[in-house]
Design a protein around this motif. Sequence first.
Motif, PDB file in Angstrom:
ATOM      1  N   UNK A 349       0.808  -1.229   0.000  1.00  0.00           N
ATOM      2  CA  UNK A 349       0.000   0.000   0.000  1.00  0.00           C
ATOM      3  C   UNK A 349       0.838   1.275   0.000  1.00  0.00           C
ATOM      4  N   UNK A 350       2.153   1.174   0.200  1.00  0.00           N
ATOM      5  CA  UNK A 350       3.001   2.354   0.083  1.00  0.00           C
ATOM      6  C   UNK A 350       3.223   2.667  -1.395  1.00  0.00           C
ATOM      7  N   UNK A 351       3.659   3.904  -1.668  1.00  0.00           N
ATOM      8  CA  UNK A 351       3.848   4.339  -3.045  1.00  0.00           C
ATOM      9  C   UNK A 351       5.347   4.351  -3.346  1.00  0.00           C
ATOM     10  N   UNK A 352       5.719   3.606  -4.385  1.00  0.00           N
ATOM     11  CA  UNK A 352       7.120   3.440  -4.745  1.00  0.00           C
ATOM     12  C   UNK A 352       7.418   4.159  -6.055  1.00  0.00           C
ATOM     13  N   UNK A 353       8.595   4.734  -6.128  1.00  0.00           N
ATOM     14  CA  UNK A 353       9.011   5.454  -7.326  1.00  0.00           C
ATOM     15  C   UNK A 353       9.217   4.464  -8.473  1.00  0.00           C
ATOM     16  N   UNK A 354       8.491   4.687  -9.580  1.00  0.00           N
ATOM     17  CA  UNK A 354       8.577   3.810 -10.738  1.00  0.00           C
ATOM     18  C   UNK A 354       9.380   4.423 -11.878  1.00  0.00           C
ATOM     19  N   UNK A 355       9.396   5.754 -11.973  1.00  0.00           N
ATOM     20  CA  UNK A 355      10.112   6.400 -13.072  1.00  0.00           C
ATOM     21  C   UNK A 355      10.424   7.837 -12.700  1.00  0.00           C
ATOM     22  N   UNK A 374      -1.164  11.556   0.950  1.00  0.00           N
ATOM     23  CA  UNK A 374      -2.047  10.468   0.514  1.00  0.00           C
ATOM     24  C   UNK A 374      -3.443  10.663   1.096  1.00  0.00           C
ATOM     25  N   UNK A 375      -3.533  11.023   2.360  1.00  0.00           N
ATOM     26  CA  UNK A 375      -4.846  11.266   2.979  1.00  0.00           C
ATOM     27  C   UNK A 375      -5.551  12.439   2.302  1.00  0.00           C
ATOM     28  N   UNK A 376      -4.801  13.471   1.949  1.00  0.00           N
ATOM     29  CA  UNK A 376      -5.371  14.638   1.273  1.00  0.00           C
ATOM     30  C   UNK A 376      -5.943  14.251  -0.089  1.00  0.00           C
ATOM     31  N   UNK A 377      -5.193  13.449  -0.858  1.00  0.00           N
ATOM     32  CA  UNK A 377      -5.658  13.039  -2.183  1.00  0.00           C
ATOM     33  C   UNK A 377      -6.844  12.080  -2.094  1.00  0.00           C
ATOM     34  N   UNK A 378      -6.941  11.329  -1.026  1.00  0.00           N
ATOM     35  CA  UNK A 378      -8.093  10.432  -0.890  1.00  0.00           C
ATOM     36  C   UNK A 378      -9.376  11.201  -0.620  1.00  0.00           C
ATOM     37  N   UNK A 379      -9.252  12.427  -0.123  1.00  0.00           N
ATOM     38  CA  UNK A 379     -10.422  13.264   0.150  1.00  0.00           C
ATOM     39  C   UNK A 379     -10.735  14.222  -0.993  1.00  0.00           C
ATOM     40  N   UNK A 380      -9.690  14.740  -1.651  1.00  0.00           N
ATOM     41  CA  UNK A 380      -9.888  15.769  -2.670  1.00  0.00           C
ATOM     42  C   UNK A 380      -9.040  15.450  -3.898  1.00  0.00           C
ATOM     43  N   UNK A 381      -9.663  15.579  -5.071  1.00  0.00           N
ATOM     44  CA  UNK A 381      -8.941  15.377  -6.327  1.00  0.00           C
ATOM     45  C   UNK A 381      -8.362  16.725  -6.768  1.00  0.00           C
ATOM     46  N   UNK A 421     -12.293   5.364  -7.938  1.00  0.00           N
ATOM     47  CA  UNK A 421     -12.239   6.323  -6.840  1.00  0.00           C
ATOM     48  C   UNK A 421     -11.062   6.067  -5.897  1.00  0.00           C
ATOM     49  N   UNK A 422     -10.194   5.152  -6.279  1.00  0.00           N
ATOM     50  CA  UNK A 422      -9.069   4.771  -5.423  1.00  0.00           C
ATOM     51  C   UNK A 422      -7.794   5.447  -5.918  1.00  0.00           C
ATOM     52  N   UNK A 423      -7.024   5.992  -4.987  1.00  0.00           N
ATOM     53  CA  UNK A 423      -5.750   6.599  -5.334  1.00  0.00           C
ATOM     54  C   UNK A 423      -4.766   5.493  -5.692  1.00  0.00           C
ATOM     55  N   UNK A 424      -4.290   5.504  -6.944  1.00  0.00           N
ATOM     56  CA  UNK A 424      -3.426   4.433  -7.438  1.00  0.00           C
ATOM     57  C   UNK A 424      -1.988   4.897  -7.653  1.00  0.00           C
ATOM     58  N   UNK A 425      -1.802   6.192  -7.859  1.00  0.00           N
ATOM     59  CA  UNK A 425      -0.458   6.692  -8.110  1.00  0.00           C
ATOM     60  C   UNK A 425      -0.370   8.187  -7.858  1.00  0.00           C
ATOM     61  N   UNK A 450      -4.529  12.178 -16.571  1.00  0.00           N
ATOM     62  CA  UNK A 450      -4.052  11.375 -15.439  1.00  0.00           C
ATOM     63  C   UNK A 450      -4.912  10.136 -15.249  1.00  0.00           C
ATOM     64  N   UNK A 451      -6.218  10.270 -15.372  1.00  0.00           N
ATOM     65  CA  UNK A 451      -7.095   9.106 -15.218  1.00  0.00           C
ATOM     66  C   UNK A 451      -6.885   8.106 -16.349  1.00  0.00           C
ATOM     67  N   UNK A 452      -6.743   8.601 -17.581  1.00  0.00           N
ATOM     68  CA  UNK A 452      -6.542   7.695 -18.708  1.00  0.00           C
ATOM     69  C   UNK A 452      -5.235   6.923 -18.568  1.00  0.00           C
ATOM     70  N   UNK A 453      -4.174   7.633 -18.243  1.00  0.00           N
ATOM     71  CA  UNK A 453      -2.883   6.961 -18.104  1.00  0.00           C
ATOM     72  C   UNK A 453      -2.867   6.021 -16.904  1.00  0.00           C
ATOM     73  N   UNK A 454      -3.576   6.391 -15.838  1.00  0.00           N
ATOM     74  CA  UNK A 454      -3.639   5.515 -14.656  1.00  0.00           C
ATOM     75  C   UNK A 454      -4.345   4.201 -15.000  1.00  0.00           C
ATOM     76  N   UNK A 455      -5.404   4.278 -15.802  1.00  0.00           N
ATOM     77  CA  UNK A 455      -6.084   3.053 -16.216  1.00  0.00           C
ATOM     78  C   UNK A 455      -5.140   2.139 -16.982  1.00  0.00           C
TER      79      UNK A 455
END
Length: 712
Positions: A349-355, A374-381, A421-425, A450-455
């Motif tokens: 569940x932690x966020x790791x640097x990919x690039x 992370x908590x801020x992004x889970x509440x507000x986009x 609705x889940x923060x993925x990156x 951002x949503x398209x690339x996240x998918x």
Amino acid sequence: MFRDLSVISHGAAAAVFAVLAVLVATRYLRRDIDRALFLAATVTTLWASVMVAQSLWGQPGFFIRYLLELLRDTAWILLLFAMLRDGFRQGRFTSQVKMVLGASTAILIVTLLALGTLEFALEIDLVSGKTKVIGQIALSLLGLSLVEQIWRNSPAFGRSSMKYLCIGIATLFAFDFFMYADALLFGQVADSFWNARGFVNAALMPLFAINVINTRKQPVDFRLSRSAVFHAGTLIFAGGYLLLLAVGGYYVRALGGEWGEALQVLFITVCLAFLLTLLLSRRIRGRLMVFISQNFFDYKYDYREEWLKLTKELADLSHEPPLPERVARILAGLVESNAGALWIKGEQKDFHLQASVNIATSRYTIIDEHSDLVSFFREKEWIIDLNEYREDPLSYNLLEIPDAITNTPEAWLIIPLYLDKELYGIAMVGEPYAKVELNWENFDLIKVVARQTCNLIAQNDAQNRLSRAMQFEAVSKASAFMVHDLKTLIAQLSLLVKNAPRHRNNPAFIDDMIATTDHAVRKMANLVDHIRKPSSETAEQRAAINLTELVRALIEDNSRRSPAPILLGEPPEISVCADKEQLRSVLGHLINNAQDATPPAGEITLNLKTARGSVVLFIQDTGSGMTEDFISTRLFKPFESTKGLTGMGIGAYQAREYIQELGGSIDVTSEPGLGSCFSVRIPLANPGTKVPETVFPKTSETDIDEHKRAVN
């Protein structure tokens, strides 16, 4: 007569505007704009005809010509007001602007008409000729002002091709302005302007005709893209620069004396290198694109171009560069930047640097799942502007930014990536080439991309996980097949050990024990070889074997269990091409399955028939049977079994796979409570060999009934 250029010029104008008036009157008089255009075309036709008559016969007099001149200008201005009225209905113009323009036009036209009428009636020159010319100039400027108001709000009229009307009317008034300005300057109307005036009016008629036609069809909407403006501007800049370069080179050569030519070459070389540096500079290009977007377009982005570019990038299935790096570049490119980084949620569940692209990241790159960001992004986009955050942290509720981002000196924007609705990156964008003023348009486009690339990232991750799962599944399948074969060998050896105390002194049992042990050893050796070299057998490993003899041997081996299988009739010697041990194994599985499904008092019959270059082995039982749904969806599916925990569910699957490798097939018919019939078709080793042939269709219920009657 026709040598007078004014007659030809105004005659052409009269003819073409008469055609336009007829075209509008016969087909297009539904709207106010159409009726105003018809009036303008009619008055222009009358005006041009009077000019022709005056050139030929000197009549009518000045007052009539001046009156028609004013009426012509008034008709075209009325057309502009009709266009303004449509814009006003759509909320494009304020009532105050409309009132000022209307009052100014009315006062000017009424004043000019009144003065002209009084002069004609009283035969007194109330105003001089220059005043009349100034009045005509004022009318032309007023017409141009009206066109400017409509042109500025042209998006409201794009679907009706109002721009063609604007171009035509603006050209008419601009020509009149220059003609009357020249007359005011030199004291008379120049012959060149006067003779060309009719031709200019006639040449503009196609623009009005295009507008009339497009109002009833799909309009021709011409619009320059940002790239076209950018390249055109670059070309103009380069042309101007080269022109100045040529002038500068000339003066350098002229003033350089003996060194003039050398200095000219040096000057030109340095300037060309400087021009090439400017054209290839991404920073300059970025600033120029921002300037064009801010000053020449309603929207900052060319969405068609952005979407096509994004689709092209995401459609690239190669791994060079990796997908996370491409996503970072795409998000950075939206705001004229070339630096960025991307963090993706890991299994913990932690966020790791990919690039990271063109940016120096800190040594500690993990963003904790429980961090404020992370908590801020889970509440507000929201998209966080770090420059704004540094100036006023209260605007983000004193949000604590992780060290992985704050320790990056070039960090600018922090972008959340959501999967549903889940923060993925989390993406970070570095400082841009040029100063970019962010507004709602930037943020909306960034969020969509951002949503398209996240998918796509999530899909790629899921595909990688699926690939790993398939690899583990392949290992599990190999283990299952091995366990299945070992279970058969264990059953044979267990039966041998069980009977050994009672028959240890029986020579026949000893011989059978030796044969069974030898078979088990060879079977395990083949199994070990298959594990070491899992590739399927080749055609060279197969040999011609006597299928009839193999079936009799299988019946003898399985006769110790009840019910014992029975071979119907006396089939001839039939040869097939296969690996003997492999074929013996798969056919033995089918016979064992029939025995498992049939009670001891039941019956299992085998029958061999040949037809069309193939041999078919029927294995029929009177056991529990199977449903059609089970046969079609589960029978030949690995790890599906009706035996519960005692069966692996791969015997039928393994049998079908091997028979298909031989070029044959397995068909099944069954009825719950009555039994099943497996039809195993195998190509003959020598299809030309003459054997007693029984012609039969695809196995059906009729075959089962025939075999039952044969048994009885």
